[in-house]
Every structure is written in structure tokens, then in C-alpha cells.
Design a protein around this motif. Structure first.
Motif, mmCIF file in Angstrom:
data_model
loop_
_atom_site.group_PDB
_atom_site.id
_atom_site.type_symbol
_atom_site.label_atom_id
_atom_site.label_comp_id
_atom_site.label_asym_id
_atom_site.label_seq_id
_atom_site.Cartn_x
_atom_site.Cartn_y
_atom_site.Cartn_z
ATOM 1 N N VAL A 7 0.843 -1.220 0.064
ATOM 2 C CA VAL A 7 0.007 -0.075 -0.044
ATOM 3 C C VAL A 7 0.891 1.205 -0.128
ATOM 4 O O VAL A 7 0.630 2.184 -0.650
ATOM 5 C CB VAL A 7 -0.781 -0.031 1.179
ATOM 6 N N ALA A 8 1.972 1.052 0.938
ATOM 7 C CA ALA A 8 2.956 2.205 0.909
ATOM 8 C C ALA A 8 3.518 2.681 -0.645
ATOM 9 O O ALA A 8 3.600 3.866 -1.119
ATOM 10 C CB ALA A 8 3.759 2.233 1.934
ATOM 11 N N ALA A 9 3.834 1.443 -1.164
ATOM 12 C CA ALA A 9 4.432 1.595 -2.398
ATOM 13 C C ALA A 9 3.285 2.213 -3.401
ATOM 14 O O ALA A 9 3.575 2.864 -4.440
ATOM 15 C CB ALA A 9 4.944 0.093 -2.993
ATOM 16 N N TRP A 10 2.321 1.670 -3.387
ATOM 17 C CA TRP A 10 0.867 2.280 -4.171
ATOM 18 C C TRP A 10 0.717 3.770 -3.997
ATOM 19 O O TRP A 10 0.637 4.491 -4.996
ATOM 20 C CB TRP A 10 -0.368 1.480 -3.929
ATOM 21 N N VAL A 11 0.852 4.108 -2.802
ATOM 22 C CA VAL A 11 0.733 5.654 -2.559
ATOM 23 C C VAL A 11 1.983 6.472 -3.154
ATOM 24 O O VAL A 11 1.648 7.505 -3.699
ATOM 25 C CB VAL A 11 0.624 5.746 -0.959
ATOM 26 N N ALA A 12 3.125 5.714 -2.953
ATOM 27 C CA ALA A 12 4.215 6.584 -3.531
ATOM 28 C C ALA A 12 4.032 6.774 -5.034
ATOM 29 O O ALA A 12 4.419 7.676 -5.576
ATOM 30 C CB ALA A 12 5.531 5.930 -3.174
ATOM 31 N N GLU A 13 3.659 5.439 -5.944
ATOM 32 C CA GLU A 13 3.538 5.585 -7.231
ATOM 33 C C GLU A 13 2.493 6.143 -7.971
ATOM 34 O O GLU A 13 2.667 7.071 -8.918
ATOM 35 C CB GLU A 13 3.510 4.053 -7.566
ATOM 36 N N TRP A 14 1.254 6.050 -7.174
ATOM 37 C CA TRP A 14 -0.055 6.388 -7.987
ATOM 38 C C TRP A 14 -0.693 7.825 -7.079
ATOM 39 O O TRP A 14 -1.368 8.390 -7.809
ATOM 40 C CB TRP A 14 -1.009 5.297 -7.806
ATOM 41 N N VAL A 15 -0.304 8.046 -6.037
ATOM 42 C CA VAL A 15 -0.855 9.174 -5.166
ATOM 43 C C VAL A 15 0.119 10.321 -4.997
ATOM 44 O O VAL A 15 -0.467 11.484 -5.526
ATOM 45 C CB VAL A 15 -1.460 8.796 -3.796
ATOM 46 N N LEU A 16 1.046 10.184 -4.724
ATOM 47 C CA LEU A 16 2.113 11.345 -4.687
ATOM 48 C C LEU A 16 2.245 12.398 -5.892
ATOM 49 O O LEU A 16 2.360 13.501 -5.672
ATOM 50 C CB LEU A 16 3.487 10.801 -4.157
ATOM 51 N N PRO A 17 2.137 11.617 -6.984
ATOM 52 C CA PRO A 17 2.125 12.588 -8.203
ATOM 53 C C PRO A 17 1.286 13.663 -8.516
ATOM 54 O O PRO A 17 1.205 14.582 -8.829
ATOM 55 C CB PRO A 17 2.036 11.589 -9.478
ATOM 56 N N PHE A 18 0.049 13.227 -7.561
ATOM 57 C CA PHE A 18 -1.157 14.183 -7.423
ATOM 58 C C PHE A 18 -0.861 15.400 -6.568
ATOM 59 O O PHE A 18 -1.368 16.460 -6.754
ATOM 60 C CB PHE A 18 -2.379 13.607 -7.229
ATOM 61 N N LEU A 19 0.244 15.261 -5.808
ATOM 62 C CA LEU A 19 0.522 16.312 -4.821
ATOM 63 C C LEU A 19 1.604 17.454 -5.490
ATOM 64 O O LEU A 19 1.842 18.504 -5.265
ATOM 65 C CB LEU A 19 1.423 15.823 -3.719
ATOM 66 N N ALA A 20 2.005 17.151 -6.776
ATOM 67 C CA ALA A 20 2.756 17.939 -7.768
ATOM 68 C C ALA A 20 1.953 19.134 -8.093
ATOM 69 O O ALA A 20 0.794 18.969 -8.119
ATOM 70 C CB ALA A 20 3.368 17.134 -8.884
ATOM 71 N N LYS A 21 2.710 20.336 -8.346
ATOM 72 C CA LYS A 21 2.005 21.330 -8.944
ATOM 73 C C LYS A 21 1.391 21.224 -10.241
ATOM 74 O O LYS A 21 2.082 20.509 -11.220
ATOM 75 C CB LYS A 21 2.854 22.704 -8.642
ATOM 76 N N ARG A 22 0.200 21.611 -10.677
ATOM 77 C CA ARG A 22 -0.632 21.403 -12.026
ATOM 78 C C ARG A 22 -0.216 22.702 -12.920
ATOM 79 O O ARG A 22 -0.058 23.680 -12.532
ATOM 80 C CB ARG A 22 -1.795 21.084 -11.757
ATOM 81 N N THR A 23 -0.413 22.468 -13.876
ATOM 82 C CA THR A 23 -0.293 23.553 -14.957
ATOM 83 C C THR A 23 -1.643 24.395 -14.689
ATOM 84 O O THR A 23 -2.649 23.899 -14.439
ATOM 85 C CB THR A 23 -0.197 23.114 -16.447
ATOM 86 N N ASN A 24 -1.742 25.538 -15.259
ATOM 87 C CA ASN A 24 -3.069 26.393 -15.321
ATOM 88 C C ASN A 24 -4.117 25.546 -16.141
ATOM 89 O O ASN A 24 -5.302 25.834 -15.789
ATOM 90 C CB ASN A 24 -2.652 27.742 -16.015
ATOM 91 N N ASP A 25 -3.908 24.894 -17.260
ATOM 92 C CA ASP A 25 -5.018 24.000 -17.706
ATOM 93 C C ASP A 25 -5.443 23.109 -17.046
ATOM 94 O O ASP A 25 -6.775 22.647 -17.101
ATOM 95 C CB ASP A 25 -4.439 23.260 -19.126
#
Length: 1138
Positions: A839-857
Motif C-alpha cells: 500500500v505504501a508503494a502504491w501511495v508513492a507511485e500513484w498518489v504522490l504525483p497528484f501532490l505535484a503542482k499542476r499547470t494552469n490548464d
């Protein structure tokens, strides 16, 4: 040749074997030869000849092998230059000792015993040269020396001293020294011949002192006699004895302190002259003084009080009364008016305990005046400004009244009791005083003469039952119980029954159990009939239903389980009678028609019926364990209640009745309630999704009690499986269908059921005790819901057919918690720990990318997904914190979670998870105790692994501080909220980190110090006007992050000390040198100074600053730097008090 002649001839070196043979014959009880008889029959000159020959024999054998070489010879295997056998020599010496001992018995007046004295001298030298032991030879010589002393012969002092000294030594080293203590006491007169001041006797004096440290001496009768005697041996020795006892008093038990007190008293009672004066002034009065002056928290205060109180118990004897009066006179009256409240309180206890303190040799008129004056003093103490003194005076007054009631005028007694009852019992300033009144009135109640007046006064105290302090209420009830026990008054006249029941209904356990104790016989008269029990029960319910519940919760503590079961069955008959108008009596009533007809009819009073059902449920729970131990009684109870439960469910449909009915059903096997048990799963299945806890909790409890937890798990698994979005049209046709009805999937209700099952110990144990198959099925289904969660993360719009985001997040949380429960339940392996790591690996691979800053679009998508990603990560980290907290996390798991924390913080919005990361760090550090890594070189590899993990913790902590500083710069308001939310976790982490006094966690305080100084330095560098240079007085005056961090550091003295140590270390490493940095440090120290904490550490840090600050002395006071220097110097002087 006669026996005498043969024995006389054998007493020489040439015939030594014959001599030893004679000695052996004497020791053999079957032989007629007796040395004592032979020596007694010898004429005087023949005895003297015998002693002379034995002296020569003894001299010869001791010259062959001196005693010093006996032990050496045995140890070295006889590799010595003598052919003599130590055993032979010792046998000869023992034989000579035997003859000398019997010779002492037959010694007559006028006998010349110079040869016998010579023998005894040689044997004495043998005894002195050998180490002290319980060997037979040494014991025989020892007894010879003792007999010589008791016979009063020449040079008895030397032999008596040795006998006493050896007995004294043996009494202190033997495991069973009783005989030796008796011998010490029998030889105690030897001490009169010893010079106390002589250096030769220092060893004996040290042993005498040691006797007072030896429990056997203090407890045994002969030991006590000896210790009492030592007080009369030498006047100067008394002070040494007293000092020894005082030093050891802390370690004496209560019983030993009593024995020591008895020794003091007996020594005082027997003493006279200088000895009496010394014991009184140096010992007894010293104890009195200490009983007054010692703090109550002192470990010896109670022991000193115990000793002084023993003398008070001996009052009534004129000698004791006079002694107490004389010794208290110079100290007690001053202490009663001392400025220190604790001294006054201690003196009050002594004074009232010793009351009356008078000289019995005075005339009656003077004694009456003294006693009256003392009574006035006691009354004055009741008005003392300090609560402790008033409490002590209350205890004292009650003791005086109980002890001296007949001697005190009735008007004074009334004044005292009115003072206690009318004023002190209502003392608003202190619950301790109010509590002491009720506690101490029980002492007065022991005197039957007090009952008439107390019967009139006590009803004024009735409202004390509702006192705001719990301890006052419990003391009041203890007094009521005492009133009832001694029959001083009717307790319901003192306090109304309605008040008692009202307090029983709402009060805490300590108060409730006392009220039940008071009322038990009133509402459960065990000697009356069961019919009467029921009537009293109904009366109690009608008076106060909540109080009735509380009453019967405690009932099993006051009567046998048999009576509880009888009451349950009696209530059952009453309930049967309440529904007999609507049902066939033959199905309900017992065969005993007389009992049934006698029961009161309740009609349709559902309030009473529901309360009766609740009482039965409460009673059943209280005797459940007893019923399990008596199979016959259990079957009978099941049959009786099983017979009527179906009718009860039909007749009592109101919710107030069904709740206790379901609880009763859970106590019985499902077969006893077939109608109810068969439909319970269907009720759970048909429950609305928004059902509240009270609607399903009891049903779940029932099924778990019946061993049907697997059915609940199957229902939950089915619902969660059905609620998942389908991948195709395939349906699992292999699953067994229990009930042929179509019911919609209710994932929220399934989660509610699971949460209840795992939040209660009893249900959780039942679920985890199931086979692995249903548990693994549920675990798999819960894990599959991660796909739903990811769909919500990645999809900008919600699918109305798909489960909600909140439900998916709840399932995710439930899954990780379920993993933890399953792992804890495993006896070996880490199957479910591996699942958590996945589950920790899943959070790191699939969830943490959504904590990154998004573009204006992607702003719309980011607005939804970023908070959700943070929520998922925080939720998972919270569960991981709990896993570490209960000790389930191994090294692999810790490494994985720390890696996830690092990745989280490196994400663009990772700062949102800081409050969840800090508790993880705390638990990881807490799992390694600093003591685990000290002084254990065999664990170097483990230490290396620990160092690596803790280094990672230190790095993560540094990253957290950096993120907090960055958010405060970019978004000040958001940053402050983030810092505030991180304070609890930060405090807990620092509390654990401070226990490590070495790297890598020592760097935590380096990080804190550095960030505080950098932030403050930056602020100082921006100053443009001199008036802006102001030293802060509190944390609020510091920059935002420094303010938060310092507020955490200053919460605990240990954190403050560690921080100040880091300040000093920074100067030692020359990391601080510029004026703005020094000024920053001084501003921090100024804040610490205003808290008043860690003055020594603060001074050390200030001295370090002082050494650096003087390097910047040559500054122009007109520019900003000069102003900063002058301000810093002033701050430094304030800190150092210069």
C-alpha cells in the motif's frame, strides 16, 4: 587398673591414641565411660596431675602444628614441612577442651587450677587464631570461655570478652542466629569490664552499632533485651545509637519501627540519672523536634511520627505524662504559632495526639487551668488561615472528643461539634478541610456518648452529598455508613433517600458503590422473600430508574450469585404477570401457581417494564461468569427465559424494551431464542444505509456472542464486492446464497459494521478468531477499492454510478487498519505487514504525483485531486503511526515508511502532510531506546543500522523545518496555520529526541537553533532606524517560525536545557561570530530568561556570548550596528544580573 588411673596415664604424648580412644568412648552414648564422672571421682591432687599432663600434651601437639597452619595445611594438601596430621591435632585439642569443660563443672572452692588456667589460655589462643565459624572445635572452646566467665574464675575478663566478641560476630553473620543472640544476651555483663574509650574495643563497638541495623536483633526478645541494655552501657554511646537509628529509619518497615520504638521506651523506662537525661534530651526530644520540623513529604516523617505516637499511647502513667510535659514545653508551644504552616500542622497533630499535656504532680486546680488553656488553643487552631492546619486540627479535635468525652464539659463539646459541622464542613476555601470533617467524625462516632448530640447536628450536613469535590462526597458517604453501622441515627434522617438516589444515578464509581453499600439492605433485603425483593426493585425503579440501574450493577458485590439469579427469575414472573391478560397463561406461567398469582401486576406501564428488563440484563451480566461455572444453573436459567423470550418480543415492542431484550438474547444460545436468532441477519441486511449505531450495535454483539461473526463478514464482503464498479458482465455464481432476496449493496453500512466490530474488544476478538479464508476474502475486497480511489484522483468528474470519494477513502482507511489487526493476530510471519508495504508503494507511485503542482490548464483537476491525495497520504501515515506505536513495525517497515515520508515532503504540496509525518518520526525514534545502544559492543551491526535510520529521521526533520520556513515566506497566513497544526507532533518528537545525547539526533536541536538564529538575523539586518532595536520579552515578540519553535521548546525544562546546551556547543565550534548573530542569540536568551527556566544553562550560554561580544566593542554608537551592540550589551547584563 581403674578407669581413673587408665585415663590419667593416657593423658600424655606417648599414649595419645589411648586418650583419643577414651574421648571417643565418652562421645559414644552406648558405652558406659563418662569423662565427667571419671574427673568428678578423682581426688584433688589427681585432678591437678591430670590438668598438668593435659597442659603438656596440648603444648606438644600445638608446637607440632600451630593453629595458623591447620587451614593452610588443608588448603595445600599437606605439602608442609610437618608430618603432623591436622585432623589428629584437632582431635587432641578437642579432647583436651572436653576435659577442661567438665573440669570446670566439678571445680571446688579451694582447688588450685593454675594448670587448668594454662590449658584454657592455650585453647583461647587457638580460638582467637582461627577464623570465626560454627565448626565443632571452635564451638567447644567458645563454650569453655563462656563457662569460665560465668564461673567467675581468674582472668575471666579476657575469656569473657572473647566469648562475647565471637558470639557477637556469629550473631551477625549466621543465617539463623537465634542461639547466638541468646548467648550474647547471657554474656552482656561482659561489657561492664570493657573500656568504651579504648582503641582495642573499637571493633566490638562497631559490631554493637551493627546490631541496630540487624532485623533479627530488633525483632527477637533476647535481641530487644540486649539493645535496651546497650542504652545503659555508656552515656556517650547513646548518641551513637540514636544517630545510627536515625540514619537507618528510612529503610525500616512499619513493624520494625514499632519494635525500635519499644526498645526506646523500655530503655527510657529503665534508665535513671545521666542515662535518663540523655535518652530524653538526645533521643525522645530529638524525635519530637523532627516530627514538628520535617516536611510531610520526607520519607522518614511518618516513621518519626510513629515513634512519638507510641509514647503518647503510654499516657496515663505519671512518669510518662511528666516526661512528655517537660520535653514538649520548650518546643511545642512555639511551633503552634510558627510562621511556617507545615510546622504548625505537624505541631497540631502532636499536640492533639498527646492531649492533655500536663504535669501530674501539680494540684487539680492548676491541671484544670492548663487543660482549659489547651482546649482554647485547639479551638484557635480550627480557625488557622491555612487549610492544612485546619485539617490537622479537625483530626485532633475528633480524637480528643472520642478519647476524653467524659472529661470535657458538655458546653465545650457542643462548641467543638458546632464548629466542625456548621463552619468547617462548609469551608468554601478548601475541599480538604470539608473532607477531613467527615473522615474524622467517624472517630467521634466510635464513642457511643456522642450519638445523641450528633443525631441532632448531622442532618444539617445533608447537602454535602452534592459537594463539588468527589472526595468530599465519598467521605460524607463513609460517615453515613458509619452512622448506620453504629446505629447513631437513621441515615435517611441525615440525608433524604431522594437525594441519595439522585446522586447514585449520576455520580462516579467511588461514590456510587458507597451509596449502594448504604442502601443495599433497604432495596435488596436478602433475608426476606423473593416477592419482597421484586417489590423493592419496582419501588426503586419508580423512584429513580437510572439509580436502579446503578444499584443493580453493584448488587453482585453484596450478595451471592444464587440470590441474583433468584431475583432475575422473580422479575421474570412479574413480567409474565404483566402480559397474562393478552396471552395464554399456560404457555408462560411457572408450574408454581401460588408464586405466579402473588406477583404485582404492572399492566401497560412500559417505563417500569423496560426498566425491569434492563435490571435483568444488568444482573445477568454480573453473574455470567458464575453461571458458566455451574452448568445446571445455566441450563435452568436458559430454559426459563428461553420459554418466554418470544412472547416478550411480541408483547414489548417499544424500543426501550427491545434494547434489553436483545441483550438478554445475546446471553443465551441462539437455539433458546429461535424466532429472534433466525431473523437477525435479515434485519442487518435490510438496515438503511444511514442507520445509527444504536440500531445495529446490539444485533452485531448478539451474532458475535452466538459465534456467527463469519456471517456478518460474508454480508460485509458481499456488499463491498457488489459496490465495486464491474469490469464485465461476469457474475460469481459459485458464492453460496444464504437468503433468497435481492438487496442493494450498502458499502457505507458495511463500513459502519466493520468499524463497530473492530472498535470493541469483545467483537474484535471474535472476528479475528475466525478461519483465515473469510478474513483474506475481506482483505482482498478492501484492497480492490484502491482502484475506486484512484479513479476519483485521476478523473475530473464524478461518475454518479460509482461509489463516492468519501466512501472510497473510508474503505482505504479500513483496509490498512484491517491489515494491522490481521498482522497483530498472526503468530508468525509478516504477510499482512507486506500488504501494508505494498500500500505504501502504491501511495508513492500513484498518489504522490497528484501532490505535484499542476499547470494552469489542469487547475480544476488539481483543485480536487491535490487535497484528496494529501488526505489519502495523511490517512495512511496515521495508520502507520499506530502500527509503530503498538510495536508491530519491523526494520523493513520503518525503512519503507520513512522513504514514503521523504517522497511526500519532496512533493510540491507535501507540506500539507507535515502534521502526519512528525508522529511517524516520533514513533520511529521511540522504538529505539537510547539505553539499547549503550555499553553493548556486541551489537555494533545493530547500532550501525539504528544510526542509519535515525540519520534519515534527522534529515526528514530538517526538511520539515525548511518547508515550514518556506510556507511562512510565501503564504504567511497559511504558513502560520500549518505551523500551529504541526505543534503537537513537534512537541512529541522533541520530547523523544531529547533523550538521545549523541548523534545523529543531537543534530535536531542544531537545526532548531540554526533556523531561529537565521530568521532573527535576517530581521535584524533589515532594521534601518535605531528605535527598532528592541530586545523581545516573550515568544510573541519573535519572528513567526522562531515564535512557534520557541513556544514548543519552552514547554518542557528538558527541551530548554537541551537547546541551551546546543547554544553553548555552537560557540565552542565557533559557528557564531557576527554581531547580528550574537544579537539574535541574546534575543533568544532574553525570551528564555523571562520564563525563569534553566538558570544555570542560561548563564552558561550568556557567558559564551559575552566572550564573543566584546570583540565588537569598538563600534560607532550612532550607526545601526553600534545601537545593536549597545542593546545587546544591555540584554547580556540583564541576563547575567550585572
Amino acid at each position: 587398673m581403674s578407669k581413673r588411673e587408665a585415663f590419667l596415664e593416657a593423658a600424655c604424648q606417648e599414649n595419645v591414641e589411648d586418650f583419643l580412644r577414651f574421648i571417643q568412648l565418652h562421645k559414644n552414648k552406648t558405652e558406659p565411660f563418662d569423662v565427667e564422672e571419671v574427673v568428678q571421682e578423682m581426688p584433688r591432687d589427681q585432678r591437678q596431675t591430670l590438668w598438668g599432663k593435659l597442659a603438656s600434651l596440648l603444648q606438644d601437639v600445638l608446637q607440632e602444628l600451630p593453629p595458623e597452619r591447620w587451614v593452610q595445611g588443608r588448603d595445600e594438601g599437606m605439602e608442609v614441612e610437618s608430618a603432623a596430621d591436622p585432623k589428629h591435632v584437632m582431635a587432641v585439642v578437642d579432647g583436651v577442651t572436653l576435659v577442661a569443660a567438665v573440669s570446670l563443672k566439678v571445680l571446688e572452692d579451694g582447688d588450685t587450677y593454675s594448670s587448668l588456667l594454662e590449658i584454657t589460655h592455650r585453647l583461647h589462643d587457638v580460638l582467637v587464631s582461627l577464623p570465626v565459624s560454627d565448626a565443632p572445635l571452635q564451638l567447644h572452646i567458645h563454650k569453655l570461655c563462656e563457662a569460665w566467665w560465668k564461673k567467675g574464675l581468674k582472668e575471666k575478663e579476657q575469656f569473657g570478652r572473647t566469648a562475647f566478641f565471637i558470639s557477637l560476630q556469629k550473631s551477625l553473620i549466621l543465617k539463623k542466629p537465634g542461639v547466638e543472640i541468646q548467648r550474647v544476651w547471657s554474656l552482656h555483663d561482659v561489657l561492664w569490664s570493657l573500656d568504651y574509650t579504648s582503641e582495642d574495643n573499637k571493633q566490638i563497638i562497631n559490631l554493637l552499632i551493627e546490631c541496630f541495623l540487624h532485623p533479627i536483633y530488633i525483632r527477637s526478645d533476647d535481641g530487644k533485651r540486649f539493645l535496651v541494655f546497650l542504652f545503659s552501657w555508656n552515656v556517650d554511646f547513646i548518641w551513637i545509637i540514636h544517630g545510627t537509628i536515625k540514619n537507618q529509619l528510612e529503610f525500616y518497615s512499619k513493624n520494625m519501627t514499632t519494635d525500635i520504638t519499644e526498645i526506646y521506651f523500655r530503655a527510657w523506662n529503665k534508665a535513671s540519672g545521666d542515662f535518663l537525661e540523655r535518652i530524653e534530651n538526645l533521643c525522645i526530644q530529638d524525635f519530637m523536634q523532627n516530627a514538628i520540623l520535617l516536611h510531610r513529604t520526607s520519607p522518614v516523617h511518618a516513621k518519626v511520627r510513629q515513634i512519638v505516637s507510641y509514647f503518647h499511647t503510654r499516657k496515663g502513667c505519671s512518669k510518662v505524662d511528666k516526661m512528655l510535659c517537660n520535653l514538649y514545653k520548650p518546643i511545642l508551644w512555639k511551633a503552634l504559632s510558627a510562621p511556617n504552616f507545615e510546622v504548625r500542622a505537624n505541631a497540631t497533630l502532636l499536640f492533639t495526639d498527646a492531649f492533655p499535656v500536663h504535669d501530674p504532680e501539680q494540684n487539680y486546680k492548676n491541671i484544670d487551668e492548663v487543660v482549659q488553656k489547651q482546649l482554647d488553643t485547639v479551638m484557635g487552631l480550627l480557625d488557622d488561615p491555612h487549610t492544612t492546619v485546619r485539617s490537622s486540627a479537625t483530626l485532633g479535635v475528633c480524637k480528643i472528643l472520642a478519647k476524653c468525652w467524659e472529661l470535657i464539659p458538655s458546653i465545650i463539646i457542643t462548641d467543638f461539634l458546632k464548629k466542625l459541622v456548621m463552619e468547617l464542613a462548609a469551608d468554601n476555601s478548601s475541599p480538604d478541610v470539608r473532607c477531613s470533617v467527615f473522615k474524622c467524625l467517624t472517630i467521634v462516632l466510635d464513642n457511643t456518648l456522642s450519638h445523641p448530640i450528633l443525631e441532632k447536628l448531622l442532618p444539617t450536613l445533608k447537602y454535602s452529598l452534592h459537594d463539588t469535590s468527589e472526595k468530599v462526597r465519598t467521605a460524607f458517604l463513609d460517615m453515613l455508613i458509619k452512622v448506620k453501622a453504629v446505629r447513631a441515627a437513621k441515615f435517611w434522617d441525615v440525608c433524604n433517600m431522594d437525594h441519595l438516589l439522585a446522586r447514585l444515578a449520576i455520580d462516579s464509581h467511588p461514590v456510587s458503590k458507597r451509596i449502594v453499600d448504604l442502601l443495599f439492605k433497604s432495596f435488596f433485603p436478602v433475608n426476606d422473600s423473593e416477592h419482597e425483593w421484586c417489590c423493592r426493585c419496582i419501588t426503586l425503579i419508580q423512584m429513580n430508574p437510572m439509580a436502579a440501574r446503578k444499584f443493580y450493577q453493584h448488587a453482585h458485590k453484596h450478595t451471592a450469585p444464587t440470590n441474583i439469579i433468584k431475583l432475575m427469575l422473580a422479575i421474570r414472573r412479574v413480567l409474565n404477570s404483566s402480559i397474562q391478560t393478552d396471552t395464554d397463561l399456560s404457555q408462560i406461567n411457572d408450574s408454581n401457581k401460588e408464586n405466579s398469582a402473588a406477583e404485582p401486576l404492572l399492566g401497560k406501564d412500559l417505563a417500569v417494564v423496560s426498566s425491569l428488563l434492563e435490571v435483568v440484563a444488568i444482573l445477568w451480566r454480573s453473574v455470567e461468569k458464575a453461571l458458566k461455572q455451574n452448568e445446571e444453573a445455566q441450563k435452568y436459567t436458559f430454559a426459563k427465559f428461553g420459554n418466554v423470550m418470544a412472547k416478550y418480543f411480541q408483547a414489548f415492542e417499544d424500543e426501550r424494551c427491545t434494547v434489553p431484550l436483545i441483550q438478554l438474547a445475546s446471553f443465551m444460545p441462539p437455539a433458546a431464542v429461535p424466532t429472534f436468532s433466525c431473523g437477525i441477519l435479515s434485519r442487518l441486511r435490510r438496515m438503511d444505509s444511514g442507520a445509527v449505531l444504536t440500531q445495529y450495535s446490539q444485533l452485531l454483539d448478539c451474532m458475535c456472542c452466538w459465534g456467527q461473526a463469519a456471517d456478518i463478514l460474508e454480508l460485509v464482503t458481499d456488499w463491498l464486492t457488489e459496490a465495486l464498479p464491474k469490469q464485465g458482465d461476469k457474475v460469481n455464481t459459485n458464492r453460496r446464497v444464504r437468503i433468497q432476496e435481492t438487496v442493494e449493496a450498502k458499502p457505507d453500512l458495511a463500513l459502519a459494521y466493520l468499524e463497530y466490530l473492530f472498535s470493541n474488544t469483545s467483537t474484535r476478538e471474535k472476528v479475528l478468531a475466525l478461519d483465515q479464508k473469510p478474513l483474506k476474502q475481506l482483505h482482498t475486497v478492501l484492497g480492490n477499492w484502491r482502484l475506486v480511489l484512484y479513479t476519483h484522483l485521476s478523473s475530473p468528474t464524478e461518475d454518479p454510478k460509482s461509489p463516492s470519494m468519501e466512501t472510497a477513502l473510508k474503505v482505504f482507511m479500513c483496509h490498512v487498519r484491517f491489515c494491522a489487526h490481521l498482522q497483530h493476530n498472526l503468530s508468525e510471519g509478516r504477510e499482512y505487514m507486506l500488504s501494508l508495504e505494498h500500500v505504501a508503494a502504491w501511495v508513492a507511485e500513484w498518489v504522490l504525483p497528484f501532490l505535484a503542482k499542476r499547470t494552469n490548464d489542469d487547475d480544476d483537476e488539481s483543485e480536487k485531486s491535490q487535497p484528496l491525495a494529501a488526505q489519502i497520504t495523511e490517512s495512511f501515515l496515521m495508520v502507520c503511526r499506530d502500527v509503530l506505536l503498538v510495536g508491530l513495525g519491523d526494520e523493513t517497515f520503518k525503512g519503507q515508511i520513512l522513504h514514503l515520508c521523504s517522497l511526500t515532503l519532496l512533493s510540491e504540496a507535501g507540506y500539507l502532510c507535515i502534521p502526519a509525518v512528525l508522529p511517524i518520526l516520533k514513533e520511529v525514534v521511540d522504538s529505539y531506546g537510547p539505553e539499547d545502544n549503550n555499553n553493548n559492543p556486541a551489537q555494533e551491526n545493530e547500532e550501525d543500522a539504528t544510526t542509519v535510520v535515525l540519520s534519515v529521521v534527522g534529515n526528514i526533520f530538517q526538511k520539515i523545518i525548511e518547508l515550514l520556513a518556506r510556507r511562512l515566506r510565501k503564504e504567511p497566513e497559511e504558513g502560520k496555520q500549518l505551523c500551529q497544526s504541526a505543534v503537537p507532533g513537534l512537541t512529541d518528537f522533541l520530547q523523544v529526541a531529547v533523550t538521545w545525547d549523541k548523534a545523529p539526533l543531537r543534530g535536531v536541536f542544531s537545526t532548531l537553533f540554526a533556523v531561529i538564529i537565521v530568521e532573527k538575523r535576517h530581521l535584524l539586518q533589515k532594521i534601518t532606524h535605531p528605535e527598532e532595536v528592541i530586545a523581545p520579552e516573550s515568544v510573541e515578540d519573535m519572528p513567526p517560525l522562531s515564535s512557534i519553535l520557541l513556544s514548543v521548546i519552552l514547554k518542557l525544562p528538558s527541551l530548554t536545557r537541551a537547546f541551551l546546551t546546543e547554544v553553548c556547543s555552537s560557540f565552542d565550534s565557533e559557528a557564531i561570530s557576527s554581531l547580528s548573530e550574537l544579537a539574535s542569540v541574546l534575543h533568544v536568551l532574553a525570551v528564555i530568561r523571562h520564563t525563569g527556566q534553566s538558570k544555570a544553562g542560561l548563564r552558561s550560554a550568556a557567558i559564551c556570548v559575552q566572550q564573543q561580544l566584546y570583540k565588537h566593542a569598538a563600534r560607532d554608537t550612532r550607526d545601526i550596528q553600534g545601537v545593536i551592540y549597545e542593546s545587546s550589551l544591555k540584554t547580556l547584563n540583564d541576563i547575567l544580573d550585572l
